[in-house]
Write an enzyme that holds these catalytic residues in place. Structure first.
Site, PDB file in Angstrom:
ATOM      1  N   GLU A  51     -24.507   9.098  18.569  1.00 21.68           N
ATOM      2  CA  GLU A  51     -25.470   8.237  19.268  1.00 21.68           C
ATOM      3  C   GLU A  51     -25.979   7.096  18.389  1.00 21.68           C
ATOM      4  O   GLU A  51     -26.269   6.011  18.894  1.00 21.68           O
ATOM      5  CB  GLU A  51     -26.653   9.068  19.775  1.00 21.68           C
ATOM      6  CG  GLU A  51     -26.323   9.997  20.927  1.00 21.68           C
ATOM      7  CD  GLU A  51     -25.896  11.397  20.474  1.00 21.68           C
ATOM      8  OE1 GLU A  51     -25.756  12.282  21.330  1.00 21.68           O
ATOM      9  OE2 GLU A  51     -25.703  11.575  19.239  1.00 21.68           O
ATOM     10  N   PHE A 113     -35.393  23.578  26.028  1.00 18.76           N
ATOM     11  CA  PHE A 113     -34.161  23.314  25.291  1.00 18.76           C
ATOM     12  C   PHE A 113     -33.845  21.828  25.309  1.00 18.76           C
ATOM     13  O   PHE A 113     -33.827  21.198  26.360  1.00 18.76           O
ATOM     14  CB  PHE A 113     -33.004  24.108  25.916  1.00 18.76           C
ATOM     15  CG  PHE A 113     -31.672  23.834  25.275  1.00 18.76           C
ATOM     16  CD1 PHE A 113     -31.408  24.243  23.973  1.00 18.76           C
ATOM     17  CD2 PHE A 113     -30.680  23.153  25.966  1.00 18.76           C
ATOM     18  CE1 PHE A 113     -30.176  23.989  23.383  1.00 18.76           C
ATOM     19  CE2 PHE A 113     -29.443  22.887  25.384  1.00 18.76           C
ATOM     20  CZ  PHE A 113     -29.210  23.315  24.081  1.00 18.76           C
ATOM     21  N   GLN A 114     -33.653  21.271  24.136  1.00 18.92           N
ATOM     22  CA  GLN A 114     -33.345  19.853  23.940  1.00 18.92           C
ATOM     23  C   GLN A 114     -34.415  18.935  24.535  1.00 18.92           C
ATOM     24  O   GLN A 114     -34.118  17.833  25.001  1.00 18.92           O
ATOM     25  CB  GLN A 114     -31.957  19.509  24.503  1.00 18.92           C
ATOM     26  CG  GLN A 114     -30.829  20.116  23.676  1.00 18.92           C
ATOM     27  CD  GLN A 114     -29.466  19.520  23.968  1.00 18.92           C
ATOM     28  OE1 GLN A 114     -29.212  19.031  25.064  1.00 18.92           O
ATOM     29  NE2 GLN A 114     -28.579  19.574  22.983  1.00 18.92           N
ATOM     30  N   LYS A 163     -34.384  14.498  34.120  1.00 22.67           N
ATOM     31  CA  LYS A 163     -33.130  14.750  34.835  1.00 22.67           C
ATOM     32  C   LYS A 163     -33.322  14.817  36.344  1.00 22.67           C
ATOM     33  O   LYS A 163     -32.491  14.297  37.108  1.00 22.67           O
ATOM     34  CB  LYS A 163     -32.502  16.055  34.323  1.00 22.67           C
ATOM     35  CG  LYS A 163     -31.127  16.345  34.911  1.00 22.67           C
ATOM     36  CD  LYS A 163     -30.488  17.562  34.294  1.00 22.67           C
ATOM     37  CE  LYS A 163     -29.093  17.805  34.857  1.00 22.67           C
ATOM     38  NZ  LYS A 163     -28.446  19.001  34.238  1.00 22.67           N
ATOM     39  N   MET A 469     -26.025  -2.071  -5.209  1.00 19.89           N
ATOM     40  CA  MET A 469     -27.300  -2.777  -5.312  1.00 19.89           C
ATOM     41  C   MET A 469     -28.328  -1.945  -6.069  1.00 19.89           C
ATOM     42  O   MET A 469     -29.073  -2.467  -6.914  1.00 19.89           O
ATOM     43  CB  MET A 469     -27.826  -3.142  -3.923  1.00 19.89           C
ATOM     44  CG  MET A 469     -29.038  -4.065  -3.955  1.00 19.89           C
ATOM     45  SD  MET A 469     -28.680  -5.674  -4.702  1.00 19.89           S
ATOM     46  CE  MET A 469     -28.088  -6.574  -3.274  1.00 19.89           C
TER      47      MET A 469
END
Length: 556
Positions: A51, A113-114, A163, A469
């Site tokens: 993602e 969940f999630q 959802k 760097m």
């Protein structure tokens, strides 16, 4: 007509002119992905490997086109994986709409969940965000998200949709995109004050920032510089906002800017800053920056006035509109002696990297060869580090939106995803991601995305086996104690590329630079170039922390 929430989302994306989205499916966005399947002939979907790569791809799409980029992720870890990409876009004022799914409304707040409070998490790094709890609000929320993302000081907006809202049905009524509100414009007396300052100045200096590109003010900037007869410098975010082959252009200003720009800021009698927030990487030490001259700042965001440095004249509004108005009022000025002095400094202090042997590969030659072979027309994306600065120093950006880089957040791992987004948005242009080996390891999984969709990005890795760097700072200021910056990785880049189904080339000698670049550019498929360079090649000039931008270190 009655549509599901997911279908309403698709219709609203089409209303906004969206042709491509980047994302990754999951449980909370199953209804959205079912709609994506239904609308697959109208909206192109690129499934990234992660993602974060989707967020960076939407960012690269936006920076290279000026359109609002779109990414989609599921709830929980899918949403949190977008956070770095959203923050990257926020720091550089990039228009993006991030759409996340969440658990059903009856499960919100139950540690389901999630489930995660993604609107709470992203509140500090978005212009605005929404949790859509009612389907009747969905269409106008999406429309508002695009309006906010793409107007004023641009930036990311997140829309979180439970959802069950995406499954519900509701009446959808098409609408044209909301008109952009008219922004602020300075009062007439501000313009009179600006004109008086411009008339008095004999050594004016124009400093341009990313707001020039965001406002599409490059034509107005060029005319303003010609009317004022002044040199032009830029921030990292304004590469290509002014034609770098123009004699007026004197390079970047700031920590790794040119000595010519440093001398110009030291000797000018007026600084005109356009579309810039005066970041610490430009000021270096605010107490030592341009203390001897008045400053005019043209800026769209009130919060940026007197935030990092005090200015004498604030002109709030769109850079394109303000410059156009100034150009209509400003008589032609002549500063022959000042421009001759600028030309002398440019001749005295060119940017040069000196090789220690005949066959040593120097980043300058690689980038200048790439510039020549692409006629300065490639879109160059970068990761973050030494290679990022070398790209800004040595490739001649002649037009805007051809340099894509994480400036404000400095996100290692940004480049490959962003290059994929830029290439998808600009199929007729060559896109090259300039990477360091440190940054490459952070998101090399996105090579699988380039391979799957045959996205012909060139991944050019400056491989010096160090975090260059940070190592440079350790060399200068930490007694050469290279703590955890020597990588010593055994990665075989050629075999790794081949494992993803991608062709690979190697540059280990100077004589290989042009032949390899020509081969890579001739292909119309993704390519990896492993370019070996010396770990002791530094980025110069350099202003140390706390130092004055007027006195950079020129050699080490």
């Amino acid at each position: 007509m009655q549509l599901t929430g997911a279908q309403i989302l698709m219709e609203c994306l089409l209303e906004q002119g969206v042709d491509t989205v980047f994302g990754y499916p999951g449980g909370a966005v199953l209804n959205i992905y079912d709609a994506i399947y239904e609308y697959r002939n109208k909206i192109n979907h690129i499934r990234t490997a992660h993602e974060q790569g989707a967020a960076h791809a939407a960012d690269g799409y936006a920076r290279s086109t000026g359109k609002t980029g779109v990414c989609i992720a599921t709830s929980g870890p899918g949403a949190t994986n977008l956070v770095t990409g959203i923050a990257t876009a926020y720091m550089d004022s990039v228009p993006m709409v991030a759409i996340t799914g969440n658990v059903s409304r009856d499960l919100l707040g139950l540690d389901s969940f999630q489930e995660v409070d993604i609107t709470g998490i992203t509140m500090p790094i978005t212009k605005h965000n929404y949790l859509v709890k009612n389907i009747e609000d969905l269409a106008d929320t999406i429309r508002k998200a695009f309006l906010i993302a793409g107007t004023g000081r641009k930036g990311p907006v997140l829309v979180d949709i439970p959802k069950d809202v995406t499954a519900q049905k509701y009446e959808y009524t098409p609408k044209t995109p909301f008109p952009a509100p008219r922004g602020d414009f300075p009062y007439a007396e501000r313009f009179e004050q600006a004109l008086e300052m411009l008339r008095k100045s004999e050594k004016p200096f124009i400093y341009s920032g990313g707001g020039v590109i965001a406002a599409e003010a490059y034509g107005e900037l060029k005319k303003f510089a010609e009317l004022l007869d002044a040199p032009v410098s830029s921030s990292l975010m304004c590469q290509g906002g002014y034609d770098q082959t123009d004699p007026r252009y004197i390079g970047m200003l700031g920590m790794h800017g040119t000595n010519t720009a440093a001398l110009a800021i030291k000797n000018c009698d007026l600084l005109i800053a356009v579309g810039t927030r005066f970041s610490d990487r430009v000021l270096c030490n605010a107490n030592l920056f341009a203390q001897h001259c008045p400053i005019i700042q043209i800026e769209i965001d009130t919060a940026e006035f007197n935030k990092n440095i005090d200015v004498d004249l604030k002109m709030k509004g769109d850079a394109k509109e303000i410059l156009a108005h100034l150009n209509g009022m400003l008589p032609q000025r002549q500063h022959k002696l000042w421009m001759e002095e600028i030309a002398e400094w440019k001749a005295l202090y060119p940017l040069v990297q000196e090789a220690t042997s005949e066959e040593e590969v120097m980043p300058q030659e690689v980038l200048e060869t790439l510039d020549r072979l692409t006629n300065s027309e490639a879109i160059l994306v970068t990761e973050v580090g030494q290679h990022q600065m070398w790209t800004a120093q040595f490739y001649r950006f002649r037009t805007p939106r051809h340099f894509v880089s994480s400036g404000g957040l400095g996100t290692m791992g940004f480049g490959l995803g962003a290059a994929i987004g830029a290439q998808v948005a600009n199929p007729d242009k060559r896109v090259v991601n300039i990477a360091g080996d440190g940054s490459f390891h952070m998101n090399c999984n996105e090579l699988s995305t380039a391979a799957q969709y045959n996205i012909p990005v060139i991944e050019l890795i400056f491989n010096n086996q160090v975090l260059g760097m940070v190592r440079q700072w350790q060399k200068l200021f930490y007694g050469g104690r290279f703590s955890q910056t020597t990588l010593d990785r055994t990665t075989n880049y050629e075999m790794l590329a081949q494992a993803f189904g991608i062709k690979a080339f190697t540059i280990s000698r100077r004589s290989e630079i042009e032949p390899v670049l020509k081969q890579a550019l001739a292909l119309h498929e993704p390519v990896v170039i492993n370019c070996h360079i010396n770990p002791d090649v530094n980025v110069l000039p350099m202003v140390p922390a706390g130092g004055s931008v007027e006195n950079p270190i020129l050699e080490m």
